[in-house]
Design a protein around this motif. Structure first.
Motif, PDB file in Angstrom:
ATOM      1  N   MET A   1      43.598  47.054  36.859  1.00  0.00           N
ATOM      2  CA  MET A   1      42.305  45.957  36.577  1.00  0.00           C
ATOM      3  C   MET A   1      42.425  44.834  37.014  1.00  0.00           C
ATOM      4  SD  MET A   1      40.405  46.028  32.663  1.00  0.00           S
ATOM      5  CE  MET A   1      39.958  47.902  32.778  1.00  0.00           C
ATOM      6  N   ILE A   2      43.569  44.041  36.505  1.00  0.00           N
ATOM      7  CA  ILE A   2      43.727  42.756  36.447  1.00  0.00           C
ATOM      8  C   ILE A   2      43.744  42.296  38.169  1.00  0.00           C
ATOM      9  CG2 ILE A   2      45.040  40.830  36.045  1.00  0.00           C
ATOM     10  CD1 ILE A   2      45.255  41.703  33.239  1.00  0.00           C
ATOM     11  N   ARG A   3      44.756  43.349  38.836  1.00  0.00           N
ATOM     12  CA  ARG A   3      45.041  43.256  40.018  1.00  0.00           C
ATOM     13  C   ARG A   3      43.844  43.388  40.899  1.00  0.00           C
ATOM     14  NH1 ARG A   3      49.651  45.883  40.306  1.00  0.00           N
ATOM     15  NH2 ARG A   3      48.643  47.944  40.660  1.00  0.00           N
ATOM     16  N   VAL A   4      42.782  44.219  40.850  1.00  0.00           N
ATOM     17  CA  VAL A   4      41.733  44.327  41.276  1.00  0.00           C
ATOM     18  C   VAL A   4      40.841  43.199  41.187  1.00  0.00           C
ATOM     19  CG1 VAL A   4      39.432  45.593  41.449  1.00  0.00           C
ATOM     20  CG2 VAL A   4      41.623  46.869  41.474  1.00  0.00           C
ATOM     21  N   ASP A   5      40.707  42.692  40.050  1.00  0.00           N
ATOM     22  CA  ASP A   5      39.724  41.599  39.696  1.00  0.00           C
ATOM     23  C   ASP A   5      40.337  40.525  40.295  1.00  0.00           C
ATOM     24  OD1 ASP A   5      39.144  42.247  35.971  1.00  0.00           O
ATOM     25  OD2 ASP A   5      38.355  42.979  37.964  1.00  0.00           O
ATOM     26  N   GLN A   6      41.719  40.167  40.456  1.00  0.00           N
ATOM     27  CA  GLN A   6      41.884  39.050  41.237  1.00  0.00           C
ATOM     28  C   GLN A   6      41.852  39.043  42.510  1.00  0.00           C
ATOM     29  OE1 GLN A   6      45.743  38.420  42.566  1.00  0.00           O
ATOM     30  NE2 GLN A   6      46.130  36.385  42.176  1.00  0.00           N
ATOM     31  N   ALA A   7      42.005  40.393  43.118  1.00  0.00           N
ATOM     32  CA  ALA A   7      41.676  40.505  44.560  1.00  0.00           C
ATOM     33  C   ALA A   7      40.072  40.200  44.841  1.00  0.00           C
ATOM     34  CB  ALA A   7      42.055  41.825  45.083  1.00  0.00           C
ATOM     35  N   GLY A   8      39.315  40.742  44.056  1.00  0.00           N
ATOM     36  CA  GLY A   8      38.059  40.604  44.020  1.00  0.00           C
ATOM     37  C   GLY A   8      37.733  39.225  44.201  1.00  0.00           C
ATOM     38  N   GLU A   9      38.061  38.314  43.263  1.00  0.00           N
ATOM     39  CA  GLU A   9      37.618  37.170  43.419  1.00  0.00           C
ATOM     40  C   GLU A   9      38.090  36.328  44.642  1.00  0.00           C
ATOM     41  OE1 GLU A   9      35.654  35.880  41.372  1.00  0.00           O
ATOM     42  OE2 GLU A   9      35.657  37.208  39.700  1.00  0.00           O
TER      43      GLU A   9
END
Lengths: 278, 245
Positions: free
Chosen positions: B79-87
């Protein structure tokens, strides 16, 4: 005396595995003991199963001489206890099933219990590496303050390498086992955890590609130094420390070179932006 | 030794503060399932009952350490990895759009505003990555290039197309944050509650961007359907990939 303990130990195992194994007479040569598929899959959060099986083994009566069901010798603690005892025997018997079997016997279990560790020496190495990983932050607590980043990394690496010192004569054997195809993923996993832990304890907060480059470069330094250490006979591993220093100098040069490449890429990107704006 | 153990066992209570503080956050990772072993659990269980209060960095001295099962830990990491990639992607999309449309009187300042908010989001998630000891996405340079190309490409098609791109991206991201909130509600712990607050705030920010894009004629873009679908599918693919890699 030994036969009594062996019979008692077998009785202990028979009770806890009665649900799985038919009630035949278990002889030491029978390979039907499948109490747990692999202790590695035991979930740390499942404490209820520990409670019930511990009470079962406790109710076996007081006349057997197997270890009391204390917290370190419950169904989850027993494998660790055996492997920990086996580590003491490694200098003599190596990273083999023999060490595990002899350690089990010294704890009062039948030596056949080494069947709980199907990978033999590799399981022992796995346990040792995990133990070193757990000890690393504890040994470095409070020693990392006030040092530069490179000094903290050096300290972390040396501390971790120091944990191999008691077994350094047998370490090439361990490296060979870790290099076997079936064990490679386990050893690479541990290497990744080691470098991640060292960088974390050094205070690394990077969240971009630096996360990878830092760990990759440290992994290269660590593995070469570890290999060098197995041939080092100097006092206090002086030669290894100097070897480590030289590796860090190499890495610094490499770091500068990577920076230059990134700069060129950045220039390229900026010119594209400029063209788009015009 | 005791004082440093105290630090390792006191979990953080404020993520945003922690991203700038030096507080060690080993409590979260050392008690997470993959790292838990009997050797580590004995000292931690022994000293958790005797930890020294008065640590000025923590407000609650009886917050239990965050214990996650393997699946929860893996889910949280992803989740956190995806969020960072998204931002990161959103950041570079706006950068690309601004590179082309920055000089526009009406849209330029708007893009600048939205971009600044995304920069803030990215900084916060960089802090969360290091706090939770999550591996960042390996494809970061790729997301940067792809985001820039998408932003610049749609901006070259016109203001409305750029807004349509923003609309599509923000729709996907907003929905994604919503799903994550549902997952995060399953874990009951003050640190996760902090993370939930952040995700909630960011979801609202992204939906605000979505509304802004709609207000500025996103629907009037040429080939709106096609642009929208293409970008939405691309975002979903990027989310899936960065969760793994």
């Amino acid at each position: 005396m030994a036969s009594i303990t062996r019979r008692a130990g077998v009785a202990l195992l028979m009770r806890s595995s009665s649900a799985i194994v038919p009630r035949t007479t278990i002889t030491p040569s029978a390979r039907q003991l499948t109490t747990s598929a692999s202790w590695r899959t035991a979930e740390p959060s499942s404490s209820t199963s520990t409670g019930t099986t511990t009470s079962t083994s406790n109710s076996n009566g007081a006349d057997h001489a197997s270890p009391t069901a204390s917290s370190t010798h419950g169904p989850k603690g027993t494998p660790d206890a055996i492997l920990r005892a086996a580590l003491a025997l490694v200098p003599e018997y190596g990273w083999t099933t023999t060490s595990i079997a002899k350690a089990a016997e010294s704890l009062g279990y039948p030596s056949i219990i080494h069947g709980m560790f199907p990978n033999g020496g590799a399981d022992l190495i796995d346990f040792f590496l995990q133990d070193c990983l757990n000890r690393l932050p504890l040994e470095l607590e409070g020693r990392m303050e006030g040092l530069s980043t490179q000094e903290t990394i050096k300290l972390g690496t040396l501390t971790r390498l120091g944990m191999i010192a008691p077994y350094v004569d047998r370490w090439p054997e361990a490296l060979a086992i870790m290099g076997q195809p079936s064990n490679v993923s386990m050893s690479l996993n541990h290497l990744a955890k080691i470098v991640d832990e060292i960088w974390y304890l050094a205070g690394d907060k990077s969240a971009d590609m630096n996360w990878y480059t830092k760990r990759a470069s440290l992994a290269a330094i660590y593995t070469t130094t570890e290999l060098y250490m197995t041939t080092d006979k100097t006092l206090n591993y002086e030669a290894t420390q100097r070897f480590l220093d030289r590796r860090f100098e190499d890495a610094a040069t490499l770091g500068k070179a990577t920076n230059d490449v990134l700069q060129i890429a950045e220039f390229g990107a900026k010119s594209v932006t400029g063209i788009l704006r015009s | 030794m005791a004082s440093t153990l105290r630090i390792t066992l006191q979990p953080t209570s404020s993520l945003l503060v922690r991203s700038t503080c030096q507080t060690v956050t080993r409590a979260l990772s050392s008690t997470a399932a993959p790292r838990q072993a009997s050797a580590a659990s004995t000292p931690s269980s022994g000293s958790s009952s005797s930890h020294i209060d008065g640590d000025s960095n923590t407000t609650a001295s009886n917050v239990p350490p965050l214990r996650l099962s393997k699946e929860q830990r893996a889910m949280l990491e992803q989740m956190i990895r995806v969020d960072q990639a998204g931002e990161l992607g959103a950041n570079w999309i706006y950068r690309g759009q601004y590179a082309v449309l920055g000089s526009d009187k009406k849209v330029g300042p708007l893009l600048q505003n939205m971009w600044d908010q995304e920069k803030h989001h990215l900084k916060v998630f960089d802090g969360i990555i290091s706090q939770y000891r999550v591996r960042p996405t390996l494809l970061r340079p790729f997301w940067e290039m792809a985001g820039f190309a998408l932003g610049a490409g749609t901006a070259l098609l016109g203001k409305e197309a750029a807004m349509a791109c923003t609309e599509a991206v923000e729709t996907v991201i907003g929905g994604h944050y919503n799903d994550q909130l549902k997952e995060l509600l399953k874990i009951d712990h003050p640190d996760i509650a902090e993370l939930r607050k952040i995700v909630q705030q960011f979801r609202d920010d992204e939906l605000e961007h979505l509304e802004t894009a709609l207000e500025h004629d996103a629907q009037k873009a040429p080939q709106h359907e096609h642009i929208s679908n293409f970008i939405k599918e691309g975002c979903k693919l990027a989310i899936w990939v960065s969760g793994k890699v």
